[in-house]
Design a protein around this motif. Structure first.
Motif, PDB file in Angstrom:
ATOM      1  N   ARG A 162       0.816  -1.220   0.000  1.00 60.04           N
ATOM      2  CA  ARG A 162       0.000   0.000   0.000  1.00 60.04           C
ATOM      3  C   ARG A 162       0.849   1.268   0.000  1.00 60.04           C
ATOM      4  O   ARG A 162       0.445   2.281  -0.536  1.00 60.04           O
ATOM      5  CB  ARG A 162      -0.933   0.016   1.202  1.00 60.04           C
ATOM      6  CG  ARG A 162      -2.017  -1.010   1.121  1.00 60.04           C
ATOM      7  CD  ARG A 162      -2.993  -0.827   2.290  1.00 60.04           C
ATOM      8  NE  ARG A 162      -4.011  -1.837   2.266  1.00 60.04           N
ATOM      9  CZ  ARG A 162      -5.202  -1.676   1.720  1.00 60.04           C
ATOM     10  NH1 ARG A 162      -5.502  -0.544   1.143  1.00 60.04           N
ATOM     11  NH2 ARG A 162      -6.088  -2.635   1.748  1.00 60.04           N
ATOM     12  N   ASP A 163       2.029   1.206   0.610  1.00 62.52           N
ATOM     13  CA  ASP A 163       2.884   2.390   0.700  1.00 62.52           C
ATOM     14  C   ASP A 163       3.692   2.639  -0.566  1.00 62.52           C
ATOM     15  O   ASP A 163       4.365   3.651  -0.676  1.00 62.52           O
ATOM     16  CB  ASP A 163       3.853   2.255   1.891  1.00 62.52           C
ATOM     17  CG  ASP A 163       3.113   2.236   3.221  1.00 62.52           C
ATOM     18  OD1 ASP A 163       1.947   2.683   3.264  1.00 62.52           O
ATOM     19  OD2 ASP A 163       3.692   1.788   4.217  1.00 62.52           O
ATOM     20  N   ASN A 164       3.656   1.704  -1.510  1.00 65.11           N
ATOM     21  CA  ASN A 164       4.442   1.834  -2.730  1.00 65.11           C
ATOM     22  C   ASN A 164       3.506   1.770  -3.940  1.00 65.11           C
ATOM     23  O   ASN A 164       3.127   0.680  -4.380  1.00 65.11           O
ATOM     24  CB  ASN A 164       5.494   0.724  -2.805  1.00 65.11           C
ATOM     25  CG  ASN A 164       6.364   0.829  -4.041  1.00 65.11           C
ATOM     26  OD1 ASN A 164       6.165   1.691  -4.896  1.00 65.11           O
ATOM     27  ND2 ASN A 164       7.330  -0.056  -4.139  1.00 65.11           N
ATOM     28  N   PRO A 165       3.145   2.915  -4.505  1.00 69.60           N
ATOM     29  CA  PRO A 165       2.208   2.907  -5.634  1.00 69.60           C
ATOM     30  C   PRO A 165       2.754   2.212  -6.880  1.00 69.60           C
ATOM     31  O   PRO A 165       2.006   1.848  -7.772  1.00 69.60           O
ATOM     32  CB  PRO A 165       1.941   4.391  -5.898  1.00 69.60           C
ATOM     33  CG  PRO A 165       3.067   5.117  -5.258  1.00 69.60           C
ATOM     34  CD  PRO A 165       3.574   4.261  -4.135  1.00 69.60           C
ATOM     35  N   LEU A 166       4.068   2.012  -6.953  1.00 67.07           N
ATOM     36  CA  LEU A 166       4.655   1.324  -8.100  1.00 67.07           C
ATOM     37  C   LEU A 166       4.558  -0.195  -7.977  1.00 67.07           C
ATOM     38  O   LEU A 166       4.743  -0.913  -8.953  1.00 67.07           O
ATOM     39  CB  LEU A 166       6.115   1.742  -8.275  1.00 67.07           C
ATOM     40  CG  LEU A 166       6.331   3.240  -8.529  1.00 67.07           C
ATOM     41  CD1 LEU A 166       7.818   3.550  -8.612  1.00 67.07           C
ATOM     42  CD2 LEU A 166       5.611   3.682  -9.778  1.00 67.07           C
ATOM     43  N   ASP A 167       4.267  -0.700  -6.775  1.00 69.95           N
ATOM     44  CA  ASP A 167       4.150  -2.139  -6.549  1.00 69.95           C
ATOM     45  C   ASP A 167       2.703  -2.551  -6.789  1.00 69.95           C
ATOM     46  O   ASP A 167       1.836  -2.297  -5.965  1.00 69.95           O
ATOM     47  CB  ASP A 167       4.588  -2.493  -5.127  1.00 69.95           C
ATOM     48  CG  ASP A 167       4.543  -3.988  -4.851  1.00 69.95           C
ATOM     49  OD1 ASP A 167       4.232  -4.772  -5.774  1.00 69.95           O
ATOM     50  OD2 ASP A 167       4.816  -4.380  -3.700  1.00 69.95           O
ATOM     51  N   VAL A 168       2.439  -3.164  -7.938  1.00 69.28           N
ATOM     52  CA  VAL A 168       1.077  -3.588  -8.270  1.00 69.28           C
ATOM     53  C   VAL A 168       0.788  -5.012  -7.801  1.00 69.28           C
ATOM     54  O   VAL A 168      -0.297  -5.519  -7.989  1.00 69.28           O
ATOM     55  CB  VAL A 168       0.795  -3.481  -9.791  1.00 69.28           C
ATOM     56  CG1 VAL A 168       0.862  -2.047 -10.248  1.00 69.28           C
ATOM     57  CG2 VAL A 168       1.725  -4.353 -10.591  1.00 69.28           C
ATOM     58  N   GLY A 169       1.763  -5.651  -7.188  1.00 70.25           N
ATOM     59  CA  GLY A 169       1.578  -7.014  -6.723  1.00 70.25           C
ATOM     60  C   GLY A 169       2.067  -8.012  -7.759  1.00 70.25           C
ATOM     61  O   GLY A 169       2.615  -7.649  -8.799  1.00 70.25           O
TER      62      GLY A 169
END
Length: 134
Positions: free
Chosen positions: A50-57
């Protein structure tokens, strides 16, 4: 009371009504339009941070144990995702879908929409990439 409203709102966000309608009619032109103009629900093996908008999972794909072929499962609504899949989902943009399919086009043999219904559809990654480029 607030918890119920939030849960209802979240479930409403994880869908593309236009895609669901297009799948119902099995109209490929309408499916392509819906994919170009709205989000797609993507199952996740690991949700993004959630804290990293670049991490989409990490996107969940199905590998057939007998053939090794890989299928990408996409959904018009999170409620159509079978319970047997990992619980996480993401709502991804048309640009993300095009990029993901282009990156993994050689590995993904087929794409299923709403595989468990109510109106499943199967397409080749190349056909979806072409539909997203129009």
């Amino acid at each position: 009371m607030a918890g119920k409203k939030r849960a209802k709102k979240e479930s409403m966000e994880f869908r593309n009504t236009q895609l669901a309608d297009a799948l119902q009619t099995q109209d490929m032109a309408a499916v392509a339009f819906a994919l170009r103009h709205g989000p797609t629900v993507v199952p996740l093996m690991r949700p993004g941070q959630r804290d990293n908008p670049l991490d989409v999972g990490e996107v969940w794909t199905y590998r057939d144990p007998n053939t090794g072929q890989v299928a990408l499962l996409l959904f018009s609504d999170a409620k159509h995702k079978p319970e047997t899949l990992p619980p996480g989902v993401a709502l991804q943009s048309p640009e993300w879908l095009k990029s993901f399919l282009s990156t993994y086009e050689e590995q993904i043999t087929t794409v299923f929409f709403d595989i468990a219904g109510p109106h499943p559809l199967q397409a080749a990654p190349a056909d979806l990439i072409a539909a997203l480029e129009v």
